[in-house]
Write a protein that holds these residues in place. Sequence first.
Motif, PDB file in Angstrom:
ATOM      1  N   VAL A  35       0.839  -1.200   0.000  1.00 29.60           N
ATOM      2  CA  VAL A  35       0.000   0.000   0.000  1.00 29.60           C
ATOM      3  C   VAL A  35       0.875   1.251   0.000  1.00 29.60           C
ATOM      4  O   VAL A  35       0.609   2.210  -0.736  1.00 29.60           O
ATOM      5  CB  VAL A  35      -0.960   0.002   1.211  1.00 29.60           C
ATOM      6  CG1 VAL A  35      -1.617   1.356   1.412  1.00 29.60           C
ATOM      7  CG2 VAL A  35      -2.004  -1.079   1.043  1.00 29.60           C
ATOM      8  N   TYR A  36       1.928   1.252   0.793  1.00 30.36           N
ATOM      9  CA  TYR A  36       2.836   2.400   0.835  1.00 30.36           C
ATOM     10  C   TYR A  36       3.491   2.611  -0.524  1.00 30.36           C
ATOM     11  O   TYR A  36       3.556   3.735  -1.028  1.00 30.36           O
ATOM     12  CB  TYR A  36       3.895   2.191   1.918  1.00 30.36           C
ATOM     13  CG  TYR A  36       4.869   3.340   2.014  1.00 30.36           C
ATOM     14  CD1 TYR A  36       4.526   4.483   2.728  1.00 30.36           C
ATOM     15  CD2 TYR A  36       6.107   3.283   1.401  1.00 30.36           C
ATOM     16  CE1 TYR A  36       5.405   5.558   2.823  1.00 30.36           C
ATOM     17  CE2 TYR A  36       6.991   4.345   1.485  1.00 30.36           C
ATOM     18  CZ  TYR A  36       6.640   5.475   2.195  1.00 30.36           C
ATOM     19  OH  TYR A  36       7.497   6.529   2.267  1.00 30.36           O
ATOM     20  N   PHE A  37       3.984   1.530  -1.136  1.00 26.68           N
ATOM     21  CA  PHE A  37       4.646   1.639  -2.430  1.00 26.68           C
ATOM     22  C   PHE A  37       3.689   2.167  -3.493  1.00 26.68           C
ATOM     23  O   PHE A  37       4.031   3.066  -4.258  1.00 26.68           O
ATOM     24  CB  PHE A  37       5.197   0.281  -2.863  1.00 26.68           C
ATOM     25  CG  PHE A  37       5.715   0.276  -4.276  1.00 26.68           C
ATOM     26  CD1 PHE A  37       6.899   0.913  -4.590  1.00 26.68           C
ATOM     27  CD2 PHE A  37       5.006  -0.341  -5.291  1.00 26.68           C
ATOM     28  CE1 PHE A  37       7.387   0.926  -5.891  1.00 26.68           C
ATOM     29  CE2 PHE A  37       5.469  -0.336  -6.591  1.00 26.68           C
ATOM     30  CZ  PHE A  37       6.668   0.301  -6.890  1.00 26.68           C
ATOM     31  N   ALA A  38       2.477   1.631  -3.539  1.00 26.81           N
ATOM     32  CA  ALA A  38       1.519   2.051  -4.568  1.00 26.81           C
ATOM     33  C   ALA A  38       0.999   3.460  -4.314  1.00 26.81           C
ATOM     34  O   ALA A  38       0.801   4.236  -5.242  1.00 26.81           O
ATOM     35  CB  ALA A  38       0.361   1.072  -4.632  1.00 26.81           C
ATOM     36  N   GLY A  39       0.782   3.803  -3.070  1.00 24.86           N
ATOM     37  CA  GLY A  39       0.215   5.106  -2.760  1.00 24.86           C
ATOM     38  C   GLY A  39       1.183   6.262  -2.908  1.00 24.86           C
ATOM     39  O   GLY A  39       0.795   7.354  -3.299  1.00 24.86           O
ATOM     40  N   PHE A  40       2.431   6.028  -2.579  1.00 24.70           N
ATOM     41  CA  PHE A  40       3.416   7.107  -2.592  1.00 24.70           C
ATOM     42  C   PHE A  40       4.454   6.942  -3.696  1.00 24.70           C
ATOM     43  O   PHE A  40       5.500   7.568  -3.662  1.00 24.70           O
ATOM     44  CB  PHE A  40       4.114   7.208  -1.236  1.00 24.70           C
ATOM     45  CG  PHE A  40       3.175   7.598  -0.133  1.00 24.70           C
ATOM     46  CD1 PHE A  40       2.696   8.883  -0.032  1.00 24.70           C
ATOM     47  CD2 PHE A  40       2.762   6.660   0.793  1.00 24.70           C
ATOM     48  CE1 PHE A  40       1.824   9.247   0.976  1.00 24.70           C
ATOM     49  CE2 PHE A  40       1.891   7.010   1.809  1.00 24.70           C
ATOM     50  CZ  PHE A  40       1.415   8.301   1.905  1.00 24.70           C
ATOM     51  N   ALA A  45       2.340   5.358 -13.378  1.00 21.53           N
ATOM     52  CA  ALA A  45       1.487   4.233 -13.762  1.00 21.53           C
ATOM     53  C   ALA A  45       1.076   3.411 -12.546  1.00 21.53           C
ATOM     54  O   ALA A  45      -0.079   2.977 -12.445  1.00 21.53           O
ATOM     55  CB  ALA A  45       2.207   3.343 -14.771  1.00 21.53           C
ATOM     56  N   VAL A  46       1.994   3.208 -11.598  1.00 20.99           N
ATOM     57  CA  VAL A  46       1.674   2.436 -10.390  1.00 20.99           C
ATOM     58  C   VAL A  46       0.679   3.202  -9.532  1.00 20.99           C
ATOM     59  O   VAL A  46      -0.315   2.647  -9.044  1.00 20.99           O
ATOM     60  CB  VAL A  46       2.958   2.122  -9.594  1.00 20.99           C
ATOM     61  CG1 VAL A  46       2.631   1.449  -8.274  1.00 20.99           C
ATOM     62  CG2 VAL A  46       3.885   1.246 -10.407  1.00 20.99           C
ATOM     63  N   HIS A  47       0.920   4.475  -9.347  1.00 27.31           N
ATOM     64  CA  HIS A  47       0.023   5.287  -8.535  1.00 27.31           C
ATOM     65  C   HIS A  47      -1.380   5.346  -9.153  1.00 27.31           C
ATOM     66  O   HIS A  47      -2.379   5.190  -8.456  1.00 27.31           O
ATOM     67  CB  HIS A  47       0.584   6.703  -8.372  1.00 27.31           C
ATOM     68  CG  HIS A  47      -0.305   7.589  -7.560  1.00 27.31           C
ATOM     69  ND1 HIS A  47      -0.325   7.552  -6.188  1.00 27.31           N
ATOM     70  CD2 HIS A  47      -1.235   8.506  -7.931  1.00 27.31           C
ATOM     71  CE1 HIS A  47      -1.224   8.409  -5.754  1.00 27.31           C
ATOM     72  NE2 HIS A  47      -1.788   9.011  -6.780  1.00 27.31           N
ATOM     73  N   ASN A  48      -1.462   5.557 -10.464  1.00 30.07           N
ATOM     74  CA  ASN A  48      -2.762   5.639 -11.129  1.00 30.07           C
ATOM     75  C   ASN A  48      -3.498   4.301 -11.084  1.00 30.07           C
ATOM     76  O   ASN A  48      -4.726   4.283 -10.951  1.00 30.07           O
ATOM     77  CB  ASN A  48      -2.598   6.110 -12.568  1.00 30.07           C
ATOM     78  CG  ASN A  48      -2.248   7.579 -12.629  1.00 30.07           C
ATOM     79  OD1 ASN A  48      -2.475   8.316 -11.688  1.00 30.07           O
ATOM     80  ND2 ASN A  48      -1.678   7.997 -13.741  1.00 30.07           N
ATOM     81  N   ALA A  49      -2.780   3.200 -11.183  1.00 27.34           N
ATOM     82  CA  ALA A  49      -3.423   1.884 -11.102  1.00 27.34           C
ATOM     83  C   ALA A  49      -4.037   1.673  -9.723  1.00 27.34           C
ATOM     84  O   ALA A  49      -5.165   1.198  -9.599  1.00 27.34           O
ATOM     85  CB  ALA A  49      -2.408   0.785 -11.414  1.00 27.34           C
ATOM     86  N   ALA A  50      -3.316   2.052  -8.680  1.00 24.06           N
ATOM     87  CA  ALA A  50      -3.853   1.923  -7.325  1.00 24.06           C
ATOM     88  C   ALA A  50      -5.041   2.860  -7.134  1.00 24.06           C
ATOM     89  O   ALA A  50      -6.051   2.492  -6.525  1.00 24.06           O
ATOM     90  CB  ALA A  50      -2.763   2.237  -6.304  1.00 24.06           C
ATOM     91  N   HIS A  51      -4.942   4.054  -7.675  1.00 18.58           N
ATOM     92  CA  HIS A  51      -6.019   5.037  -7.564  1.00 18.58           C
ATOM     93  C   HIS A  51      -7.276   4.543  -8.271  1.00 18.58           C
ATOM     94  O   HIS A  51      -8.384   4.609  -7.730  1.00 18.58           O
ATOM     95  CB  HIS A  51      -5.534   6.358  -8.172  1.00 18.58           C
ATOM     96  CG  HIS A  51      -6.492   7.476  -7.993  1.00 18.58           C
ATOM     97  ND1 HIS A  51      -7.257   7.968  -9.013  1.00 18.58           N
ATOM     98  CD2 HIS A  51      -6.798   8.212  -6.900  1.00 18.58           C
ATOM     99  CE1 HIS A  51      -8.003   8.950  -8.553  1.00 18.58           C
ATOM    100  NE2 HIS A  51      -7.746   9.126  -7.287  1.00 18.58           N
ATOM    101  N   ASP A  52      -7.136   4.027  -9.484  1.00 22.62           N
ATOM    102  CA  ASP A  52      -8.281   3.516 -10.232  1.00 22.62           C
ATOM    103  C   ASP A  52      -8.890   2.291  -9.564  1.00 22.62           C
ATOM    104  O   ASP A  52     -10.105   2.105  -9.583  1.00 22.62           O
ATOM    105  CB  ASP A  52      -7.873   3.181 -11.667  1.00 22.62           C
ATOM    106  CG  ASP A  52      -7.488   4.433 -12.452  1.00 22.62           C
ATOM    107  OD1 ASP A  52      -7.851   5.545 -12.009  1.00 22.62           O
ATOM    108  OD2 ASP A  52      -6.834   4.279 -13.500  1.00 22.62           O
ATOM    109  N   THR A  53      -8.054   1.473  -8.944  1.00 21.13           N
ATOM    110  CA  THR A  53      -8.559   0.292  -8.243  1.00 21.13           C
ATOM    111  C   THR A  53      -9.407   0.703  -7.048  1.00 21.13           C
ATOM    112  O   THR A  53     -10.460   0.114  -6.783  1.00 21.13           O
ATOM    113  CB  THR A  53      -7.393  -0.598  -7.790  1.00 21.13           C
ATOM    114  OG1 THR A  53      -6.632  -0.976  -8.937  1.00 21.13           O
ATOM    115  CG2 THR A  53      -7.880  -1.834  -7.084  1.00 21.13           C
TER     116      THR A  53
END
Length: 62
Positions: A35-40, A45-53
């Motif tokens: 969660v930390y890696f994806a959020g920050f 692309a990683v951040h947007n994927a977590a956001h869209d999910t």
Amino acid sequence: MSIISSTSHTASNTATLSQRLIGAIGASILGASLVYFAGFSHIEAVHNAAHDTRHSAAFPCH
């Protein structure tokens, strides 16, 4: 005539409390790290994927 006898063997795999706690703590650390890696992440692309999910799961994030 032959009689075939079958025996039923059941295996019981019980984990001790300390083994379950180690597994739960390990899973929590792994989840928090993801969660930390994806959020920050600075990788967009990683951040947007977590956001869209989060949005697709109807979880408000902002």
